[in-house]
Design a protein around this motif. Structure first.
Motif, short mmCIF file in Angstrom:
data_model
loop_
_atom_site.label_atom_id
_atom_site.label_comp_id
_atom_site.label_asym_id
_atom_site.label_seq_id
_atom_site.Cartn_x
_atom_site.Cartn_y
_atom_site.Cartn_z
N UNK A 187 -49.23 -21.29 23.45
CA UNK A 187 -50.59 -21.13 23.97
C UNK A 187 -50.69 -19.85 24.80
N UNK A 188 -50.40 -18.71 24.19
CA UNK A 188 -50.50 -17.46 24.95
C UNK A 188 -51.96 -17.10 25.21
N UNK B 276 -58.52 -16.56 16.55
CA UNK B 276 -59.16 -17.76 16.02
C UNK B 276 -58.31 -19.02 16.12
N UNK B 277 -57.01 -18.88 16.18
CA UNK B 277 -56.15 -20.07 16.22
C UNK B 277 -55.47 -20.27 17.57
N UNK B 278 -55.05 -19.19 18.20
CA UNK B 278 -54.42 -19.31 19.51
C UNK B 278 -55.43 -19.22 20.65
N UNK C 111 -41.10 -16.27 27.68
CA UNK C 111 -41.41 -16.65 26.30
C UNK C 111 -42.67 -17.51 26.24
N UNK C 112 -43.49 -17.27 25.22
CA UNK C 112 -44.68 -18.07 25.01
C UNK C 112 -45.93 -17.57 25.71
N UNK C 113 -45.80 -16.49 26.48
CA UNK C 113 -46.95 -16.01 27.25
C UNK C 113 -47.71 -14.88 26.57
#
Length: 261
Positions: A84-85, A136-138, A107-109
């Protein structure tokens, strides 16, 4: 196990000596981080420091993973579920400009796309796919185009030399130069000319991204999304916001690029 904490501020000589002892004795070298709220200063290890040994990289990966797990046992389990960045980073492939490291995020940001001279080309399906997925997705809220001073791609684009296939990629940079040629006066030094084109290139890529239907659909849907332009200074490690943010159709460089009515 030999440990350094942030408060100890070990010298470069002590770090190298500790790495050598760790390699020869088979012990683990760990940098302890007192709190997630404190600034994380990564150990500046070079490939040559570990004997240019790929097996040593695997061992260091285990040390890193174990250190993270010790601080937050569920860290990797949670990250494996989803990402979920909030940021999409479009940067240069240059090895000296690692996105997460220079802004000290983990990580993940940050969702990252990198290519030579941090370009966004409207016929590049790779870059377009990254943008679409991120927006559109994240649901990212910020898109950062980050160039850097001393960029080899920028420097190459300002010559008539041949470098190979990359010459075709650099044509877009030559277009930016040509479009702004009057700004490149004879009074400018080579370094100043390079820096000017670095900034102009970042500005152009911000506008290129803003002109896509992907970004404009997000705005039309009421999504919070802003495109930023930054430049990184290799010599100081500092980032510069060149104040070219775009967060609505009204801020497009020209309304001819408006594609959503």
């Amino acid at each position: 196990m030999e440990e350094f904490s942030n408060s100890e501020a070990p010298t470069e000589e002590n770090k190298k000596a500790a790495i050598k002892r760790s390699n020869s004795e088979g012990t683990e070298l760990v940098v302890k981080v007192p709190s997630t709220q404190d600034l994380i200063i990564p150990l500046p290890t070079k490939f040559s420091d570990v004997g240019e040994n790929l097996e040593e990289l695997l061992r260091m990966n285990k040390i890193w993973a174990n250190a993270i797990t010790a601080q937050k046992p569920d860290f990797f389990a949670e990250h494996a579920k989803s990402q979920k960045p909030h940021i999409l980073w479009i940067g240069c492939s240059d090895s000296r400009v690692p996105a997460e490291t220079i802004v000290q995020l983990g990580p993940g940001e940050i969702f990252v796309h990198r290519n030579i001279a941090n370009q966004f080309n409207h016929v590049d399906l790779n870059c377009l796919s990254v943008l679409e997925y991120a927006v559109e997705h994240l649901g990212v809220e910020h898109i950062i185009v980050c160039g850097h001073y001393g960029c080899g791609g920028v420097a190459a684009s300002m010559t008539n030399k041949q470098f190979g296939i990359v010459d075709n990629w650099l044509c877009n940079l030559k277009d930016v130069y040509w479009k702004n040629k009057k700004l490149f006066t004879s009074e400018l030094s080579e370094e100043e000319r390079n820096g000017l084109l670095v900034r102009l290139n970042v500005k152009q890529q911000v506008y290129n991204i803003s002109a896509t239907s992907i970004v404009q659909r997000a705005w039309a849907s009421g999504n919070k999304l802003k495109v930023h332009g930054w430049v990184y200074d290799l010599g100081t490690g500092l980032l510069e916001d060149i104040d070219i943010g775009v967060e609505s159709e009204a801020q497009l460089c020209d309304q001819i690029y408006r594609v959503i009515s």
